[in-house]
Design an enzyme around this catalytic site. Structure first.
Site, short mmCIF file in Angstrom:
data_model
loop_
_atom_site.label_atom_id
_atom_site.label_comp_id
_atom_site.label_asym_id
_atom_site.label_seq_id
_atom_site.Cartn_x
_atom_site.Cartn_y
_atom_site.Cartn_z
N GLY A 54 -4.18 -10.90 2.79
CA GLY A 54 -3.22 -10.61 1.72
C GLY A 54 -3.17 -9.11 1.48
CB SER A 55 -1.84 -7.25 -1.38
OG SER A 55 -2.58 -7.91 -2.38
N GLY A 93 -7.73 -7.60 -1.62
CA GLY A 93 -8.97 -7.31 -0.89
C GLY A 93 -9.93 -6.47 -1.72
CD GLU A 97 -7.56 -9.81 9.83
OE1 GLU A 97 -6.73 -8.90 9.97
OE2 GLU A 97 -8.41 -10.09 10.69
CB CYS A 102 0.13 -7.71 7.92
SG CYS A 102 -0.19 -8.76 9.34
#
Ligand code: NAD
Length: 511
Positions: A242-243, A247, A264, A298
């Site tokens: 995710g963003s 994270g 990720e 992404c």
């Protein structure tokens, strides 16, 4: 650009219902206060129920029990489950793809591609189930052997983003299951139906192969449900996609309990276009990478660093390609650009365009909203290109939309410095016919990203390689190559068959 009539809410609902039924989703799961919303026409699809924290704890407890059985199941037998999952995904490929298109607005070809990626990772993981190799090393002591063995880790918590609502789960689940781990998946709030369909298919594979029922479960909900996985002491590995904001929140929490984290996160991916580049090939590579999935990958290309000798030519080619992009209903044939996921994504794009203007940018094409009159809560945008005088503040941020910045350069080293001068480090590319330039970009003084390509765009990775990026992208690696090692624990073994007890480093400890 084309404008298509959007399908009605009833039509989409019926499509979703049929796909879910075919995949074997229990209709009892399709009720509750939360609705899956379709970005295709902005309408609610079907209801689902989000779980609470206690339900997450219960799922993890079941997963932990299943792990105790699964870790003792021979790896090739575990592979049989993943093999069956892959076969069923082939069978239900169209249904899963339909749900992906309806829930996140992916065009049909890319949605089918996402399911193909799931099938591919299953094939990879089946092979892996016979290849969880450990090394042997020469011992410094006579009559001794040194080796490594790899063992299952435990429960893997998977948190996934909206833009790969099914594939990210499969990258984790297929490999984790082959490695002997069990999985609890918290999918994106935006794509619960896709998750339920994937889970139903896996449950069928579990039943048919006799695997423990709870080797993989799904828990629907928002960030709070994810947080429960983050903090759970029995979640040995938390794999979160995710963003960077997400994270930043979860990484330290998992570290605080000495859990393992595989992050990720966001990317801000660039391509360098050198003077020797094949501009036709570069244009096609850039357009797919910048516009595919409506700029919501992404790995989406967000920056083009173009040599000033070819900048005008490339600009013209890109603008001409952008003017011909078919935008509209992602399920209609011929559409290449579907909708943004929601109003916030649209606001972020609009705001980034405004800031780019303030920072000296010149809009070359796109940026407008399409089809708004067809459905007030739909966000179809014209992919935009902005020529920037430099790599300004807004260019260094990830705006999750089809917004491409062009920045000119004169010297390759300066271009490489620009490529690296962003907080994120996911994907990168160079278009060149000069091998020395390509090699420099690939070398230790070249791109600092996890993915470094030559004469191909930044997106559309194959599952065979390890996938992930550096810096604020989080450092995780998933999918192929040796990424499986993140899902196992390593033991180093020394075996003494000498009948003596010589100590390492010649230490003398005789009593
Ligand atoms: P997001 O960060 O808003 O949400 C991702 C997931 O995290 C969701 O399931 C959400 O519920 C969960 N979440 C959010 N906050 C949390 C918290 N505090 N604790 C636990 N869980 C939490 O991201 P999104 O909008 O769904 O996806 C877009 C982002 O994902 C982009 O930044 C994109 O670059 C990134 N992404 C990265 C990769 C990769 O492999 N590097 C792949 C896909 C998407």
């Amino acid at each position: 650009m084309t404008a298509t009539v959007l399908p009605t809410a009833d039509h989409l609902r019926e499509e979703a219902r049929r796909a879910l039924e075919r995949c074997g989703v229990d209709p009892a799961l399709l009720q509750g206060p939360h609705f899956s919303r379709s970005p295709v026409n902005g309408a609610d699809l079907l209801p689902v129920t989000w779980v609470d924290g206690d339900a997450v704890d219960e799922a993890v407890a079941r997963a932990q029990d299943a792990f105790l059985v699964w870790r003792e199941t021979p790896a090739p037998v575990r592979g049989a489950l993943v093999s069956r999952l892959g076969e069923l995904l082939v069978e239900y490929k169209q249904d899963i793809a339909t749900l992906i298109s309806l829930e996140v607005g992916k065009i049909t070809s890319e949605a089918l591609g996402e399911v193909q990626e799931m099938i591919d990772i299953c094939a990879f993981a089946v092979g892996l189930s016979r290849q969880l190799y450990g090394k042997t090393m020469p011992s410094e002591r006579p009559g001794h052997r040194l080796m490594e063995t790899w063992h299952p880790l435990g429960v893997v918590g998977v948190i996934s983003a909206f833009n790969f609502p099914a594939a990210v789960w499969s990258w984790n689940a297929a490999v984790a299951l082959a490695c002997g781990d069990t999985v609890v998946w918290k999918p994106s709030e935006a794509a619960p139906l896709t998750a339920l369909a994937c889970q139903a298919i896996l449950l069928r594979a579990i039943e048919e192969t006799g695997a423990p029922q709870h080797v993989s479960q799904v828990v629907l909900g928002g960030a709070d449900v994810g947080e429960r996985l983050v903090d759970h002491r029995h979640v040995a590995l938390l794999s979160a996609t995710g963003s960077t904001r997400m994270g930043r929140a979860v990484g330290p929490r998992v570290a605080a309990r000495f859990g393992r984290c595989l992050l990720e996160l966001g990317g801000n991916n660039a391509a360098i276009v050198a003077p020797s580049a094949d501009l036709d090939l570069a244009t096609r590579g850039i357009v797919f990478a910048a516009v595919g999935t409506a700029g919501q990958r992404c790995t989406t290309m967000r920056r083009v660093l173009v040599h000033e000798d070819v900048a005008d030519d490339l600009e013209q080619r890109l603008v001409s390609a952008y003017e011909r992009l078919p935008i509209g209903d992602p399920t209609a044939e011929g559409t290449l650009v579907g909708p943004l996921i929601d109003s916030r994504a649209f606001q972020n794009m609009t705001e980034a365009l405004r800031r780019a203007g303030e920072e000296g940018g010149k809009l070359l094409v796109g940026g407008g909203r399409r089809l708004g009159e067809e459905g007030p809560d739909t966000y179809y945008v014209e992919p935009a290109i902005v020529r920037m005088p430099a790599q300004t503040e807004v260019v260094r941020e990830e705006t999750f939309a089809p917004l491409l910045y062009l920045v000119r350069y004169r010297d390759l080293n300066a271009a490489i410095a620009l490529n690296n001068d962003v907080p994120q480090g996911l994907s990168s590319a160079i278009f060149t016919s000069d091998q020395a330039e390509a090699e420099r970009f690939l070398s230790a003084v070249g791109s600092d990203c996890g993915i470094v390509n030559v004469n191909i765009g930044t997106s559309g990775a194959e599952i065979g390689g390890a996938f992930g990026g550096e810096k604020e992208t989080g450092g995780g690696r998933e999918s192929g190559s040796d990424a499986w090692q993140a899902y196992m624990r390593r033991a180093t073994n020394t075996i003494n068959y000498s009948g003596e007890l010589p100590l390492a480093q010649g230490v003398d400890f005789s009593v």
